[in-house]
Design an enzyme around this catalytic site. Sequence first.
Site, PDB file in Angstrom:
ATOM      1  N   TYR A 246       0.767  -1.165   0.027  1.00 59.11           N
ATOM      2  CA  TYR A 246      -0.132   0.159   0.022  1.00 59.11           C
ATOM      3  C   TYR A 246       0.805   1.229  -0.009  1.00 59.11           C
ATOM      4  CZ  TYR A 246      -3.833   3.121   1.631  1.00 59.11           C
ATOM      5  OH  TYR A 246      -4.739   4.192   2.011  1.00 59.11           O
TER       6      TYR A 246
ATOM      7  N   LYS B 196       0.754   4.080  -2.668  1.00 59.18           N
ATOM      8  CA  LYS B 196       0.367   5.480  -2.366  1.00 59.18           C
ATOM      9  C   LYS B 196       1.602   6.383  -2.689  1.00 59.18           C
ATOM     10  CE  LYS B 196      -3.781   5.080  -1.127  1.00 59.18           C
ATOM     11  NZ  LYS B 196      -4.825   5.402  -2.379  1.00 59.18           N
TER      12      LYS B 196
HETATM   13  P1  NAD Z   1     -13.341   1.955   1.681  1.00 58.87           P
HETATM   14  O1  NAD Z   1     -12.902   0.559   1.819  1.00 58.87           O
HETATM   15  O2  NAD Z   1     -14.549   2.417   2.732  1.00 58.87           O
HETATM   16  O3  NAD Z   1     -13.757   2.117   0.335  1.00 58.87           O
HETATM   17  C1  NAD Z   1     -13.262   1.813  -0.827  1.00 58.87           C
HETATM   18  C2  NAD Z   1     -14.225   1.807  -1.952  1.00 58.87           C
HETATM   19  O4  NAD Z   1     -13.571   1.352  -3.347  1.00 58.87           O
HETATM   20  C3  NAD Z   1     -15.371   0.567  -1.810  1.00 58.87           C
HETATM   21  O5  NAD Z   1     -16.621   1.113  -1.979  1.00 58.87           O
HETATM   22  C4  NAD Z   1     -14.830  -0.407  -2.699  1.00 58.87           C
HETATM   23  O6  NAD Z   1     -15.911  -1.293  -3.189  1.00 58.87           O
HETATM   24  C5  NAD Z   1     -14.291   0.293  -3.912  1.00 58.87           C
HETATM   25  N1  NAD Z   1     -13.233  -0.346  -4.723  1.00 58.87           N
HETATM   26  C6  NAD Z   1     -12.133  -1.205  -4.079  1.00 58.87           C
HETATM   27  N2  NAD Z   1     -11.586  -1.911  -5.341  1.00 58.87           N
HETATM   28  C7  NAD Z   1     -12.235  -1.459  -6.156  1.00 58.87           C
HETATM   29  C8  NAD Z   1     -12.133  -1.598  -7.811  1.00 58.87           C
HETATM   30  N3  NAD Z   1     -11.076  -2.439  -8.259  1.00 58.87           N
HETATM   31  N4  NAD Z   1     -12.974  -0.894  -8.566  1.00 58.87           N
HETATM   32  C9  NAD Z   1     -13.675   0.034  -8.304  1.00 58.87           C
HETATM   33  N5  NAD Z   1     -14.021   0.297  -6.861  1.00 58.87           N
HETATM   34  C10 NAD Z   1     -13.310  -0.207  -5.868  1.00 58.87           C
HETATM   35  O7  NAD Z   1     -12.011   2.969   1.822  1.00 58.87           O
HETATM   36  P2  NAD Z   1     -11.877   4.381   2.341  1.00 58.87           P
HETATM   37  O8  NAD Z   1     -11.423   4.390   3.569  1.00 58.87           O
HETATM   38  O9  NAD Z   1     -13.153   5.289   1.883  1.00 58.87           O
HETATM   39  O10 NAD Z   1     -10.717   4.962   1.126  1.00 58.87           O
HETATM   40  C11 NAD Z   1     -11.020   5.557  -0.029  1.00 58.87           C
HETATM   41  C12 NAD Z   1      -9.494   5.864  -0.401  1.00 58.87           C
HETATM   42  O11 NAD Z   1      -8.750   6.689   0.424  1.00 58.87           O
HETATM   43  C13 NAD Z   1      -8.498   4.780  -0.808  1.00 58.87           C
HETATM   44  O12 NAD Z   1      -8.012   5.106  -1.982  1.00 58.87           O
HETATM   45  C14 NAD Z   1      -7.854   4.828   0.453  1.00 58.87           C
HETATM   46  O13 NAD Z   1      -6.468   4.185   0.133  1.00 58.87           O
HETATM   47  C15 NAD Z   1      -7.605   6.193   0.793  1.00 58.87           C
HETATM   48  N6  NAD Z   1      -7.184   6.352   1.989  1.00 58.87           N
HETATM   49  C16 NAD Z   1      -7.869   5.927   3.033  1.00 58.87           C
HETATM   50  C17 NAD Z   1      -7.458   6.313   4.367  1.00 58.87           C
HETATM   51  C18 NAD Z   1      -8.483   6.006   5.605  1.00 58.87           C
HETATM   52  O14 NAD Z   1      -7.814   5.946   7.018  1.00 58.87           O
HETATM   53  N7  NAD Z   1      -9.633   5.500   5.677  1.00 58.87           N
HETATM   54  C19 NAD Z   1      -6.445   6.970   4.333  1.00 58.87           C
HETATM   55  C20 NAD Z   1      -5.722   7.440   3.594  1.00 58.87           C
HETATM   56  C21 NAD Z   1      -5.787   6.967   2.368  1.00 58.87           C
END
Ligand code: NAD
Length: 251
Positions: A152, A156
């Site tokens: 990851y 990122k």
């Molecule tokens: P989440 O798991 O709640 O939501 C992610 C969504 O992406 C889900 O609805 C999933 O079905 C969809 N998804 C996954 N693989 C997919 C694919 N191949 N095609 C289409 N859709 C797909 O995650 P989140 O926490 O809302 O994270 C959203 C983004 O933010 C991600 O890129 C994550 O890496 C990033 N992020 C999250 C955090 C955190 O703390 N939650 C921190 C930094 C970055």
Amino acid sequence: MTTARTALVTGAARGIGAATALRLARDGYRVAVLDLSGQDAETTAAAIREAGGESVAVGADVSDEDAVTAAVAQVADTLGPPTVLVNNAGILRDNLLFRMSATDFDDVVRVHLRGAFLVSRAVQAYQVEARWGRVVNLSSTSALGHRGQANYAAAKAGIQGFTRTLAIELGPFGVTVNAVAPGFVETEMTRAVADRLGVPFAELVESEAKAVPVRRVGRPEDVAAAVSFFASQEAGFVSGQVLYVAGGPRA
Ligand code: NAD
């Protein structure tokens, strides 16, 4: 037909993507909600329509080239040419290096990096034609290094190089490309981390919050607000930047 612009948010069925889709709709964009399951994406699309916005749900895997081509064409046909793109879809497959399978490495890189590449490539055709566009990519504080996340963190950090390169290539066409890099945000993704560690989610949130200068963890709306800025007309001279949305200067 209104003159509203069309935004496409990937991974928008829930979490940060859903909050971003709702925020961009509130900002006046028509919003295409893309996720693996069109049915799940419809939950967010319906919430946007209930709030008075225009939205369609699209089911596609962002790492599947043909599915992405079809999904972006469908968005253009139903909502108008997508000129704002938020590459948000993502997955976690955490493990320490010695236990991480090659599949877990590949899957994470495939969704985050190949996914952002494929959707950006499909959308840039509409942006270049419009001589205007916004791309906002989701990076993470994990790009700076995070135990158990070699896959990851690499993805990122890769997103940051991808962002800067697209900013250089697409800038001449009026397209800005930026990244937001959230710290710990309360979503299903971080809930799954708590489950994996075998600790109650509230406990994980409390311990994470202690390490954050503003003494709380992030909410999806915190990230959506930063995306909203990068997507705005006013942000047209800001490109190739990474904005950490983490309650402090670093993870
Ligand atoms: P989440 O798991 O709640 O939501 C992610 C969504 O992406 C889900 O609805 C999933 O079905 C969809 N998804 C996954 N693989 C997919 C694919 N191949 N095609 C289409 N859709 C797909 O995650 P989140 O926490 O809302 O994270 C959203 C983004 O933010 C991600 O890129 C994550 O890496 C990033 N992020 C999250 C955090 C955190 O703390 N939650 C921190 C930094 C970055």
